[in-house]
Write an enzyme that holds these catalytic residues in place. Structure first.
Site, PDB file in Angstrom:
ATOM      1  N   GLU A 214      27.116  33.697  38.271  1.00  0.00           N
ATOM      2  CA  GLU A 214      28.140  33.786  39.325  1.00  0.00           C
ATOM      3  C   GLU A 214      28.854  35.118  39.117  1.00  0.00           C
ATOM      4  O   GLU A 214      29.733  35.233  38.262  1.00  0.00           O
ATOM      5  CB  GLU A 214      29.113  32.605  39.213  1.00  0.00           C
ATOM      6  CG  GLU A 214      28.478  31.250  39.481  1.00  0.00           C
ATOM      7  CD  GLU A 214      28.242  30.997  40.964  1.00  0.00           C
ATOM      8  OE1 GLU A 214      28.905  31.636  41.807  1.00  0.00           O
ATOM      9  OE2 GLU A 214      27.383  30.160  41.286  1.00  0.00           O
ATOM     10  N   CYS A 248      37.281  36.789  42.666  1.00  0.00           N
ATOM     11  CA  CYS A 248      35.915  37.328  42.863  1.00  0.00           C
ATOM     12  C   CYS A 248      35.558  37.469  44.327  1.00  0.00           C
ATOM     13  O   CYS A 248      34.797  38.353  44.701  1.00  0.00           O
ATOM     14  CB  CYS A 248      34.904  36.434  42.157  1.00  0.00           C
ATOM     15  SG  CYS A 248      34.973  34.731  42.716  1.00  0.00           S
TER      16      CYS A 248
HETATM   17  P1  NAD Z   1      33.191  39.771  32.161  1.00  0.00           P
HETATM   18  O1  NAD Z   1      31.788  39.810  32.624  1.00  0.00           O
HETATM   19  O2  NAD Z   1      33.780  40.953  31.496  1.00  0.00           O
HETATM   20  O3  NAD Z   1      33.392  38.545  31.096  1.00  0.00           O
HETATM   21  C1  NAD Z   1      32.978  37.226  31.378  1.00  0.00           C
HETATM   22  C2  NAD Z   1      32.671  36.518  30.078  1.00  0.00           C
HETATM   23  O4  NAD Z   1      31.604  37.190  29.420  1.00  0.00           O
HETATM   24  C3  NAD Z   1      33.822  36.439  29.094  1.00  0.00           C
HETATM   25  O5  NAD Z   1      33.871  35.133  28.561  1.00  0.00           O
HETATM   26  C4  NAD Z   1      33.460  37.473  28.035  1.00  0.00           C
HETATM   27  O6  NAD Z   1      33.918  37.125  26.743  1.00  0.00           O
HETATM   28  C5  NAD Z   1      31.943  37.475  28.082  1.00  0.00           C
HETATM   29  N1  NAD Z   1      31.379  38.794  27.747  1.00  0.00           N
HETATM   30  C6  NAD Z   1      31.911  40.013  28.051  1.00  0.00           C
HETATM   31  N2  NAD Z   1      31.110  41.014  27.607  1.00  0.00           N
HETATM   32  C7  NAD Z   1      30.053  40.412  27.014  1.00  0.00           C
HETATM   33  C8  NAD Z   1      28.890  40.909  26.367  1.00  0.00           C
HETATM   34  N3  NAD Z   1      28.664  42.200  26.218  1.00  0.00           N
HETATM   35  N4  NAD Z   1      28.005  40.003  25.880  1.00  0.00           N
HETATM   36  C9  NAD Z   1      28.220  38.672  26.019  1.00  0.00           C
HETATM   37  N5  NAD Z   1      29.314  38.154  26.617  1.00  0.00           N
HETATM   38  C10 NAD Z   1      30.222  39.001  27.115  1.00  0.00           C
HETATM   39  O7  NAD Z   1      34.026  39.320  33.416  1.00  0.00           O
HETATM   40  P2  NAD Z   1      35.582  39.161  33.570  1.00  0.00           P
HETATM   41  O8  NAD Z   1      36.222  40.510  33.443  1.00  0.00           O
HETATM   42  O9  NAD Z   1      36.085  38.057  32.689  1.00  0.00           O
HETATM   43  O10 NAD Z   1      35.687  38.655  35.080  1.00  0.00           O
HETATM   44  C11 NAD Z   1      35.686  39.522  36.155  1.00  0.00           C
HETATM   45  C12 NAD Z   1      34.351  39.537  36.873  1.00  0.00           C
HETATM   46  O11 NAD Z   1      33.902  38.229  37.111  1.00  0.00           O
HETATM   47  C13 NAD Z   1      34.440  40.204  38.238  1.00  0.00           C
HETATM   48  O12 NAD Z   1      33.319  41.005  38.433  1.00  0.00           O
HETATM   49  C14 NAD Z   1      34.425  39.035  39.196  1.00  0.00           C
HETATM   50  O13 NAD Z   1      33.956  39.336  40.475  1.00  0.00           O
HETATM   51  C15 NAD Z   1      33.543  38.076  38.483  1.00  0.00           C
HETATM   52  N6  NAD Z   1      33.824  36.708  38.895  1.00  0.00           N
HETATM   53  C16 NAD Z   1      32.890  36.056  39.623  1.00  0.00           C
HETATM   54  C17 NAD Z   1      33.157  34.758  40.056  1.00  0.00           C
HETATM   55  C18 NAD Z   1      32.157  33.983  40.864  1.00  0.00           C
HETATM   56  O14 NAD Z   1      32.386  32.794  41.054  1.00  0.00           O
HETATM   57  N7  NAD Z   1      31.078  34.571  41.335  1.00  0.00           N
HETATM   58  C19 NAD Z   1      34.374  34.167  39.741  1.00  0.00           C
HETATM   59  C20 NAD Z   1      35.284  34.888  39.001  1.00  0.00           C
HETATM   60  C21 NAD Z   1      35.007  36.153  38.564  1.00  0.00           C
END
Ligand code: NAD
Length: 460
Positions: A214, A248
Site C-alpha cells: 500500500e 496517502c
Molecule cells: P516509509 O516507507 O518510510 O516507512 C514505512 C515503514 O517501513 C515503517 O514502519 C519503517 O520503519 C519501515 N522502513 C523504512 N525504511 C525501511 C527500510 N529501508 N527497510 C525496511 N523497512 C523500512 O513510509 P512512511 O514515511 O512511514 O509513510 C509515508 C508513505 O506511506 C507515503 O509515501 C504515503 O503515501 C504512504 N502511505 C500509503 C498508504 C496507503 O494506504 N497506500 C497509507 C499511508 C501512507
C-alpha cells in the site's frame, strides 16, 4: 506479556507457527471472538489512543475518531460477514464434468507480517490486522518508529489482550524491520513509501513471500467549471489539510480549469479561515508535521512557485501553515515528489486533454479526484486515466466504503484491502474438485487408438 520481551524474532515466529499448526485459528468462532476482543481493546483504550496521537502528531481528537478509532466499524463489518466469507463457495463446472463438483475453500495463509507507516499510525496497523485475524492468521505487526507513542501503545494493548504466539507487536525502526524481513513469512502487508516498498518486495522475493504494498504517490485533483464551487472548495480544503496534509490519498496537486481558478482560490482562502481561523497555528483542529526531517523537506518545497495562501512555518513546533502555491513548474521538486504535507500546488489548464496528458505522463497515482457534473467528462477521465481509486466530486471518502477494495496500481501499490478485500488478501483460495464413483468413462485412458477423433470433436 509484551512481545518485545521475547528476545528472539525467530522464536516468536516459531511459536506462532506452532500455534497456527494447532488449527485453532481456522475456527471461525475463534476468529470472531478475537475480533470482538480487538474492538474491546480499542474502546477500553480510547483516551490513551487520543493522547498518543496528540503527542505524536498533535492530531485533533475529532480526526483521531474519524480516521483511527473508527477502525471499530471495520471490525463490526468483518464480524457481520465472516461466516459468509469463510464458507466454501460452489464453483460452476461444465457439462462434460457432469460427475464432478467444484468448490473454493478460503484458507488462512499462516504467519503474516504487517509493517505500518506513521501518518495514521494506529489504524494503518489495526485495519490490516482485522483482515489478518478474520482470515485466521497469526500476525506480527511492526508499527512506525516515527510515531513512537502510538507504536508503544499498540505494543502495550496487543500485548495485554493477546498472546504473542497469536498476535505480536515488535517495535523499532529500519533495523528491526530488516531483521523481520530476513525471516520467512506467509504474507507481508506493507504500508509506506514507494522506495521502501521496493526494498520490502526484494526481501520478500528471497522467500517467495507474496506481498501487498500500500504505497503513495502524487494524487491529482481535477477541477472543472461545471461544479458547485462552495462544496468543491470545502471538500478539497478538508481532504488536503486534514492531518496537515499527511494523508496517502490527500489531493497532492490541483489541476484546475483556468476559467474558474480565481474564484476557487478566493473560496479556498475564505474556507481555510473558516476551518482554522486567521492563525491556523493556534487552531486546536490543525495537526503538526511528524518529524524535523519531514518539516525540513516540506519547508524546502514551499520555495517553489509563488505562495498565494499561507507559507508560514515554525520549526520549533514543526508547524507549516496550510499553503497554496501558484505558478509552479512541472519540473519543480513540489511537482516531482509526493508532497505529503499541507502544501497545495496549482496547475491550470485550458483544455482537459492537457490535464489528462499530464496525469498519464506520470506514475499511476493512488487516488484521482475529479470535480465536475459533466457526465461525459467523468466518463472520459475514468476511461483515459488509471489510478488505484477514483472519487468523483469529493476527496478521501472512498477509503471509508468497505465494499470498495482500497489499494494502488503501478507505482502506487500492489493488492488491496478493506471489507471482503482484506479477508481475501490474507486468505488463499483453495480450489477443490471432487469426482464420484458412480461412473468412470473410458474416453481419457490409453490405449488412445480410436479416441482421438472423438476428442478433437469435443475440443474443436
Ligand atoms: P516509509 O516507507 O518510510 O516507512 C514505512 C515503514 O517501513 C515503517 O514502519 C519503517 O520503519 C519501515 N522502513 C523504512 N525504511 C525501511 C527500510 N529501508 N527497510 C525496511 N523497512 C523500512 O513510509 P512512511 O514515511 O512511514 O509513510 C509515508 C508513505 O506511506 C507515503 O509515501 C504515503 O503515501 C504512504 N502511505 C500509503 C498508504 C496507503 O494506504 N497506500 C497509507 C499511508 C501512507
Amino acid at each position: 506479556m509484551i512481545a518485545n520481551e521475547l528476545a528472539n524474532i525467530a522464536e516468536i515466529i516459531h511459536k506462532q507457527r506452532e500455534f497456527f499448526q494447532t488449527g485453532k485459528t481456522k475456527n471461525v468462532a475463534f476468529r470472531i471472538e478475537q475480533l470482538k476482543t480487538l474492538k474491546q481493546a480499542i474502546l477500553e483504550n480510547e483516551q490513551a489512543i487520543i493522547q498518543a496521537l496528540q503527542i505524536d502528531l498533535q492530531k485533533p481528537e475529532f480526526e483521531t475518531y474519524i480516521s483511527e478509532i473508527s477502525v471499530t466499524k471495520e471490525i463490526d463489518y468483518a464480524i457481520k460477514h465472516l461466516n459468509t466469507w469463510s464458507k466454501p463457495k460452489k464453483a460452476a463446472v461444465s457439462w462434460d464434468f457432469f460427475s464432478y463438483s467444484a468448490r473454493i475453500y478460503p484458507e488462512p495463509l499462516g504467519v503474516v507480517l504487517i509493517i505500518g507507516p506513521w501518518n495514521y499510525p494506529f489504524s494503518l496497523i489495526t485495519s490490516p490486522l482485522v483482515g489478518a485475524i478474520a482470515a485466521g492468521n497469526c500476525t506480527i505487526t511492526k508499527p512506525s518508529e516515527l510515531a513512537p507513542h502510538t507504536s508503544n501503545l499498540l505494543a502495550q494493548i496487543i500485548g495485554k489482550y493477546f498472546d504473542p504466539k497469536y498476535l505480536a507487536v515488535l517495535e523499532g525502526g529500519v533495523e528491526i524491520s530488516q531483521k523481520l524481513l530476513a525471516e520467512k513469512f506467509d504474507h507481508i502487508f506493507f504500508t509506506g513509501g514507494t522506495a521502501v516498498g521496493k526494498i520490502i518486495m526484494e526481501a520478500a522475493a528471497k522467500h517467495l513471500t507474496p506481498v501487498t504494498l500500500e504505497l503513495g504517490g502524487k494524487s491529482p485533483c481535477i477541477v472543472d467549471t461545471d461544479i458547485n464551487l462552495e462544496h468543491t472548495v470545502r471538500r478539497i480544503t478538508w481532504g488536503k489539510f486534514i492531518n496537515a496534509g499527511q494523508t496517502c490519498i490527500a489531493p497532492d496537486y490541483l489541476l484546475i480549469d483556468k476559467k474558474i481558478k480565481k474564484n476557487f482560490l478566493d473560496g479556498m482562502k475564505k474556507c481555510l479561515a473558516e476551518f482554522y481561523g486567521d492563525h491556523p497555528a493556534n487552531s486546536p483542529d490543525y495537526a503538526r508535521i511528524i518529524s524535523q526531517k519531514h518539516f525540513d523537506r516540506l519547508a524546502k518545497l514551499i520555495k517553489d512557485g509563488e505562495i498565494i495562501i499561507g507559507g508560514e512555518t515554525n520549526p520549533a513546533e514543526r508547524y507549516i501553515a496550510p499553503t497554496v502555491i501558484d505558478h509552479v513548474s512541472l519540473t519543480d521538486p513540489v511537482m516531482q515528489e509526493e508532497i505529503f504535507g499541507p502544501i497545495l500546488p496549482i496547475v491550470e489548464y485550458s483544455d482537459i486533454t492537457e490535464a489528462i496528458a499530464l496525469i498519464n505522463s506520470r506514475p499511476k497515482p493512488l487516488a484521482l479526484y475529479l470535480f465536475t457534473q459533466n457526465k461525459n467528462l467523468q466518463k472520459r477521465v475514468l476511461q483515459e486515466t488509471s489510478s488505484g481509486g477514483v472519487c468523483l466530486n469529493d476527496t478521501l471518502m472512498h477509503i471509508g466504503v468497505p465494499s470498495l477494495p482500497f489499494g494502488g496500481v503501478g507505482d502506487s501499490g500492489i493488492g488491496s484491502y478493506h471489507g471482503k478485500a482484506s479477508f481475501d488478501t490474507f486468505s488463499h483460495d483453495k480450489s477443490v474438485l471432487k469426482n464420484s464413483f458412480w461412473l468412470d468413462l473410458n474416453w481419457r485412458y490409453a490405449p488412445y487408438k480410436d479416441k482421438l477423433a472423438a476428442l478433437k470433436r469435443m475440443i474443436g
